[in-house]
Design an enzyme around this catalytic site. Structure first.
Site, PDB file in Angstrom:
ATOM      1  N   LYS A 177      42.535  38.019  43.946  1.00 20.20           N
ATOM      2  CA  LYS A 177      42.674  37.857  42.503  1.00 20.20           C
ATOM      3  C   LYS A 177      44.078  38.292  42.048  1.00 20.20           C
ATOM      4  O   LYS A 177      44.885  38.714  42.867  1.00 20.20           O
ATOM      5  CB  LYS A 177      41.553  38.629  41.786  1.00 20.20           C
ATOM      6  CG  LYS A 177      40.142  38.065  42.110  1.00 20.20           C
ATOM      7  CD  LYS A 177      39.923  36.713  41.524  1.00 20.20           C
ATOM      8  CE  LYS A 177      38.697  35.911  41.880  1.00 20.20           C
ATOM      9  NZ  LYS A 177      37.469  36.438  42.299  1.00 20.20           N
TER      10      LYS A 177
HETATM   11  C1  LIG Z   1      35.934  36.316  42.311  1.00 13.35           C
HETATM   12  C2  LIG Z   1      34.965  35.789  41.288  1.00 13.35           C
HETATM   13  C3  LIG Z   1      33.796  36.480  40.918  1.00 13.35           C
HETATM   14  C4  LIG Z   1      33.278  37.661  41.643  1.00 13.35           C
HETATM   15  O1  LIG Z   1      34.165  38.679  41.761  1.00 13.35           O
HETATM   16  P1  LIG Z   1      33.802  39.892  42.754  1.00 13.35           P
HETATM   17  O2  LIG Z   1      34.726  40.976  42.306  1.00 13.35           O
HETATM   18  O3  LIG Z   1      34.110  39.400  44.145  1.00 13.35           O
HETATM   19  O4  LIG Z   1      32.385  40.222  42.573  1.00 13.35           O
HETATM   20  C5  LIG Z   1      33.034  35.996  39.883  1.00 13.35           C
HETATM   21  N1  LIG Z   1      33.357  34.857  39.255  1.00 13.35           N
HETATM   22  C6  LIG Z   1      34.449  34.147  39.600  1.00 13.35           C
HETATM   23  C7  LIG Z   1      34.758  32.892  38.850  1.00 13.35           C
HETATM   24  C8  LIG Z   1      35.274  34.575  40.632  1.00 13.35           C
HETATM   25  O5  LIG Z   1      36.334  33.842  40.994  1.00 13.35           O
END
Ligand SMILES: *Cc1c(COP(=O)(O)O)cnc(C)c1O
Length: 382
Positions: free
Chosen positions: A184
């Site tokens: 991210k």
């Molecule tokens: C990465 C992601 C999540 C989940 O994030 P985590 O921290 O891995 O639980 C949820 N929604 C979207 C759209 C994502 O890209």
């Protein structure tokens, strides 16, 4: 030639030092670093929001839906073009997901489809800011207000993004949830942050984050009531963030302006050097708005003479990692079978899915690496 991964975290000596400091400190779980990270994050967003650190965005989405009172049989509306976490959390609460189509330009949830999906069971809308571009939140809030629905934003891609000049996280939704997963826009390895302006929701989420205990362990060891005493007020979860992760997050948050700038630079170069190819490039943010550029999703135009799968193979042969965001949920066996979903119900997401590729865009990417991606695309599509 070395392989260019689809994404690579950008972690420097300052992050390593911060983590080492916590590991030597004698306190590695939720404690002073996590609290400081929450304060830093809330201050970064501004607008008086409260920030609650969790061990994933998925956990944060679950806490938010639980806190607004989602019950068995309730329904939440979400886009089909998202990661399963956006809606699996509704199923944790024995509620249902109503999946809807997306807008052809932004690939964010289509407000007209939200309106059409509302039933007496609908309790919340969960928009997802696809790729880092804010959804049409004016329309989402208007629908929510008229139908008495909560809005919980899946802001996993949206740090930092703006909508009508306001940062995602500061909008008047019940909660917005950010992800610090490895790929991210900033990372804590695994982690997430829920933000809300609602004091009661914040208190509920803090309690449910740690076993339904009304004070976290650090409070107990700091305050004057006996350290051993605590009260369980609900069957909560184990969703707290560690101080090791929080220390990493605090440094990454400080570097966020640098990260944003680099992502914008990479996106601008892709636009400049790919625009004459038979591609639909991702929508820019409207003038004056911020796009977080978590993803750079290109779509093959009608004139392209290669298929999506052929292009992925060609790039892979050139040593370039790609991905597809996402296999729409209506195609995932669990969601498809539970709700008898068919591709023809989601024409926009379906068409986008058949033609989309996410190409590498990460801050640790060099100009040379990006040049190789561009050259490979030009060679394949010329
Ligand atoms: C990465 C992601 C999540 C989940 O994030 P985590 O921290 O891995 O639980 C949820 N929604 C979207 C759209 C994502 O890209």
């Amino acid at each position: 030639m070395p392989f260019i991964a689809f994404a690579r975290p950008d972690i420097g000596q300052a992050e390593i030092n911060a983590v080492a400091r916590v590991m030597r400190s004698g306190w590695v779980t939720t404690g002073p670093e996590t609290r400081a990270f929450e304060q830093d994050f809330a201050a970064h967003l501004g607008g008086g929001v409260q920030a609650i650190a969790v061990n994933s965005a998925t956990a944060g989405l679950h806490l938010a839906l639980e806190a607004i009172g989602i019950k068995p049989g309730d329904q939440v509306i979400a886009p089909t073009l998202t990661f399963t976490a956006t809606v699996e959390v509704a199923r944790y609460l024995n509620a249902d997901a109503a999946l809807v189509d997306v807008d052809a330009s932004t690939l964010c949830i289509d407000p007209a489809c939200i309106e059409a999906a509302i039933t007496p069971r609908t309790k919340a809308i969960v928009p997802m800011h696809y790729g880092g571009l804010a959804c049409d939140m004016t329309a989402v809030f208007d629908i929510a207000r008229r139908h008495g629905l909560y809005v919980v934003e899946d802001a996993a891609h949206a740090l930092p993004a703006t909508c009508q000049g306001t940062l995602i996280g500061q909008l008047p939704s019940a909660a917005a949830v950010f992800s610090f997963y490895a790929n991210k826009t900033m990372t804590t390895g695994e982690g997430g942050m829920v933000v809300t302006r609602d004091t009661a929701l914040a208190a509920r989420m803090r309690t449910m984050r740690l076993h339904g205990i009304n004070r976290d362990a650090f409070d107990r060891f700091q305050s004057r009531t006996p350290a051993w005493y605590y009260e369980v007020v609900a069957p909560g979860f184990k969703y707290n963030m560690t101080d090791i992760a929080a220390a990493l997050g605090r440094v990454q948050l400080q570097r966020l302006p640098e990260f944003v700038q680099r992502r914008q630079q990479l996106a601008a170069r892709y636009r400049a050097e790919l625009q004459d190819l038979p591609l639909i490039l991702p929508a820019d943010a409207p003038p004056g708005e911020t796009h977080a550029w978590h993803l750079y999703v290109i779509r093959l135009a009608d004139q392209a003479r290669v298929t999506r799968d052929e292009l992925i193979q060609t790039l892979s042969d050139a040593g370039i990692g790609t991905s597809v965001h996402y296999v729409p949920l209506h195609r995932q066996p669990y969601w498809r079978d539970r709700y008898n979903l068919e591709p023809k119900q989601f024409p926009v997401a379906e068409r986008a899915y058949q033609r989309m590729i996410s190409i590498p865009l990460f801050t640790a990417m060099s100009d040379d690496e990006q040049g190789r991606v561009i050259a490979a695309l030009r060679a394949a599509l010329r």
